[in-house]
Design a protein around this motif. Structure first.
Motif, PDB file in Angstrom:
ATOM      1  N   PRO A  34       0.820  -1.216   0.000  1.00  0.00           N
ATOM      2  CA  PRO A  34       0.000   0.000   0.000  1.00  0.00           C
ATOM      3  C   PRO A  34       0.852   1.264   0.000  1.00  0.00           C
ATOM      4  N   ALA A  35       0.428   2.278  -0.754  1.00  0.00           N
ATOM      5  CA  ALA A  35       1.096   3.582  -0.785  1.00  0.00           C
ATOM      6  C   ALA A  35       0.518   4.466   0.306  1.00  0.00           C
ATOM      7  N   LEU A  36       1.161   5.579   0.554  1.00  0.00           N
ATOM      8  CA  LEU A  36       0.624   6.535   1.517  1.00  0.00           C
ATOM      9  C   LEU A  36      -0.738   7.014   1.042  1.00  0.00           C
ATOM     10  N   GLN A  37      -1.644   7.151   1.998  1.00  0.00           N
ATOM     11  CA  GLN A  37      -2.979   7.653   1.663  1.00  0.00           C
ATOM     12  C   GLN A  37      -3.485   8.545   2.782  1.00  0.00           C
ATOM     13  N   LEU A  38      -4.292   9.514   2.410  1.00  0.00           N
ATOM     14  CA  LEU A  38      -4.911  10.389   3.400  1.00  0.00           C
ATOM     15  C   LEU A  38      -6.035   9.651   4.088  1.00  0.00           C
ATOM     16  N   VAL A  39      -6.173   9.895   5.397  1.00  0.00           N
ATOM     17  CA  VAL A  39      -7.221   9.258   6.181  1.00  0.00           C
ATOM     18  C   VAL A  39      -7.804  10.268   7.161  1.00  0.00           C
ATOM     19  N   PRO A  40      -9.074  10.109   7.499  1.00  0.00           N
ATOM     20  CA  PRO A  40      -9.631  10.981   8.537  1.00  0.00           C
ATOM     21  C   PRO A  40      -9.025  10.606   9.888  1.00  0.00           C
ATOM     22  N   VAL A  41      -8.888  11.591  10.739  1.00  0.00           N
ATOM     23  CA  VAL A  41      -8.355  11.338  12.080  1.00  0.00           C
ATOM     24  C   VAL A  41      -9.073  12.263  13.055  1.00  0.00           C
ATOM     25  N   SER A  42      -9.466  11.732  14.187  1.00  0.00           N
ATOM     26  CA  SER A  42     -10.187  12.515  15.188  1.00  0.00           C
ATOM     27  C   SER A  42      -9.229  13.451  15.918  1.00  0.00           C
ATOM     28  N   PHE A  43      -9.798  14.442  16.591  1.00  0.00           N
ATOM     29  CA  PHE A  43      -8.989  15.365  17.382  1.00  0.00           C
ATOM     30  C   PHE A  43      -8.209  14.588  18.442  1.00  0.00           C
ATOM     31  N   ALA A  44      -8.873  13.673  19.132  1.00  0.00           N
ATOM     32  CA  ALA A  44      -8.210  12.908  20.200  1.00  0.00           C
ATOM     33  C   ALA A  44      -7.050  12.076  19.650  1.00  0.00           C
ATOM     34  N   ASP A  45      -7.265  11.410  18.515  1.00  0.00           N
ATOM     35  CA  ASP A  45      -6.190  10.599  17.931  1.00  0.00           C
ATOM     36  C   ASP A  45      -5.045  11.470  17.425  1.00  0.00           C
ATOM     37  N   ALA A  46      -5.370  12.625  16.836  1.00  0.00           N
ATOM     38  CA  ALA A  46      -4.322  13.539  16.376  1.00  0.00           C
ATOM     39  C   ALA A  46      -3.503  14.050  17.561  1.00  0.00           C
ATOM     40  N   CYS A  47      -4.176  14.395  18.651  1.00  0.00           N
ATOM     41  CA  CYS A  47      -3.468  14.854  19.851  1.00  0.00           C
ATOM     42  C   CYS A  47      -2.545  13.767  20.391  1.00  0.00           C
ATOM     43  N   GLY A  48      -3.031  12.537  20.411  1.00  0.00           N
ATOM     44  CA  GLY A  48      -2.210  11.426  20.884  1.00  0.00           C
ATOM     45  C   GLY A  48      -0.982  11.226  20.011  1.00  0.00           C
ATOM     46  N   PHE A  49      -1.152  11.354  18.708  1.00  0.00           N
ATOM     47  CA  PHE A  49      -0.033  11.188  17.783  1.00  0.00           C
ATOM     48  C   PHE A  49       0.982  12.312  17.974  1.00  0.00           C
ATOM     49  N   VAL A  50       0.504  13.558  18.098  1.00  0.00           N
ATOM     50  CA  VAL A  50       1.404  14.695  18.321  1.00  0.00           C
ATOM     51  C   VAL A  50       2.156  14.518  19.637  1.00  0.00           C
ATOM     52  N   ALA A  51       1.451  14.107  20.690  1.00  0.00           N
ATOM     53  CA  ALA A  51       2.106  13.906  21.988  1.00  0.00           C
ATOM     54  C   ALA A  51       3.227  12.871  21.889  1.00  0.00           C
ATOM     55  N   MET A  52       3.051  11.871  21.042  1.00  0.00           N
ATOM     56  CA  MET A  52       4.050  10.813  20.908  1.00  0.00           C
ATOM     57  C   MET A  52       5.212  11.211  19.996  1.00  0.00           C
ATOM     58  N   TRP A  53       4.931  11.938  18.905  1.00  0.00           N
ATOM     59  CA  TRP A  53       5.937  12.122  17.863  1.00  0.00           C
ATOM     60  C   TRP A  53       6.496  13.525  17.681  1.00  0.00           C
ATOM     61  N   HIS A  54       5.802  14.570  18.168  1.00  0.00           N
ATOM     62  CA  HIS A  54       6.294  15.927  17.894  1.00  0.00           C
ATOM     63  C   HIS A  54       7.539  16.208  18.728  1.00  0.00           C
ATOM     64  N   ARG A  55       8.527  16.848  18.095  1.00  0.00           N
ATOM     65  CA  ARG A  55       9.832  17.065  18.741  1.00  0.00           C
ATOM     66  C   ARG A  55       9.809  18.100  19.845  1.00  0.00           C
ATOM     67  N   HIS A  56       8.981  19.151  19.734  1.00  0.00           N
ATOM     68  CA  HIS A  56       9.089  20.231  20.708  1.00  0.00           C
ATOM     69  C   HIS A  56       7.770  20.893  21.117  1.00  0.00           C
ATOM     70  N   HIS A  57       6.652  20.403  20.678  1.00  0.00           N
ATOM     71  CA  HIS A  57       5.374  21.001  21.069  1.00  0.00           C
ATOM     72  C   HIS A  57       4.412  19.949  21.607  1.00  0.00           C
ATOM     73  N   THR A  58       3.547  20.386  22.490  1.00  0.00           N
ATOM     74  CA  THR A  58       2.430  19.562  22.942  1.00  0.00           C
ATOM     75  C   THR A  58       1.274  19.756  21.967  1.00  0.00           C
ATOM     76  N   PRO A  59       0.253  18.924  22.033  1.00  0.00           N
ATOM     77  CA  PRO A  59      -0.901  19.105  21.143  1.00  0.00           C
ATOM     78  C   PRO A  59      -1.597  20.444  21.402  1.00  0.00           C
ATOM     79  N   PRO A  60      -2.191  21.029  20.362  1.00  0.00           N
ATOM     80  CA  PRO A  60      -2.954  22.266  20.571  1.00  0.00           C
ATOM     81  C   PRO A  60      -4.232  21.974  21.355  1.00  0.00           C
ATOM     82  N   ILE A  61      -4.863  23.036  21.861  1.00  0.00           N
ATOM     83  CA  ILE A  61      -6.052  22.841  22.686  1.00  0.00           C
ATOM     84  C   ILE A  61      -7.337  22.701  21.873  1.00  0.00           C
ATOM     85  N   GLY A  62      -7.276  22.975  20.596  1.00  0.00           N
ATOM     86  CA  GLY A  62      -8.451  22.845  19.742  1.00  0.00           C
ATOM     87  C   GLY A  62      -8.027  22.790  18.289  1.00  0.00           C
ATOM     88  N   HIS A  63      -9.013  22.635  17.405  1.00  0.00           N
ATOM     89  CA  HIS A  63      -8.724  22.614  15.974  1.00  0.00           C
ATOM     90  C   HIS A  63     -10.005  22.835  15.189  1.00  0.00           C
TER      91      HIS A  63
END
Length: 162
Positions: free
Chosen positions: A14-43
């Motif tokens: 499979p190639a890269l593909q765009l997928v929907p992602v919830s705010f909670a899942d996006a925050c969890g991913f940012v918390a795990m992988w972002h180098r220097h920021h925490t997740p934002p408080i909204g979107h």
């Protein structure tokens, strides 16, 4: 769009593909992988990119942090984070602009910090709008703010516009 790629041996994966992602899942991913920021408080919305069934990156788009850009027709990519998968970040920036413009927004902005090349942004067609000098911070005696570790760092402002 081709949904398959070669793994080098001729086998289709499979190639890269765009997928929907919830705010909670996006925050969890940012918390795990972002180098220097925490997740934002909204979107306003978040976008994911997956390699097969595995989420490999997210973009979180919201209102501009700087109030003078918050004109009702501008959004800001407040966070992107990937696990290092090649081209994932460029794909997220391109998709964020396409989604924002399709929703009627005329401009999308984001920032990179000193030391970040902006290669993903350039790869997605973004343009440098301005270089921002380091700021001392947001804290003032009448409104104390906690330093989140990004004060005193120069930034580059990028944009996509209709």
């Amino acid at each position: 769009m081709d949904t398959m790629k070669s793994d080098g041996s001729g086998a289709a994966v499979p190639a890269l593909q765009l997928v929907p992602v919830s705010f909670a899942d996006a925050c969890g991913f940012v918390a795990m992988w972002h180098r220097h920021h925490t997740p934002p408080i909204g979107h306003k919305f978040s976008i994911g990119v997956a390699d097969g069934e595995k989420l490999v990156g997210v973009a979180m788009v919201g209102r501009p942090v700087a109030r003078h850009y918050d004109d009702g027709r501008t959004l800001e990519v407040n966070r992107t984070a990937t696990d290092g998968t090649r081209n994932a970040n460029s794909m997220l920036y391109a998709a964020a602009w396409k989604a924002a413009s399709n929703l009627g927004y005329r401009r999308l902005i984001t920032y990179t910090q000193a030391g970040e090349s902006g290669a993903s942004l350039r790869g997605a067609g973004w343009k440098v709008l301005a270089a921002r000098p380091p700021r001392v911070g947001w804290s003032v005696p009448s409104r104390p703010r906690k330093d989140n570790g990004v004060d005193g760092i120069a930034r580059t402002l990028w944009e996509m516009a209709a």
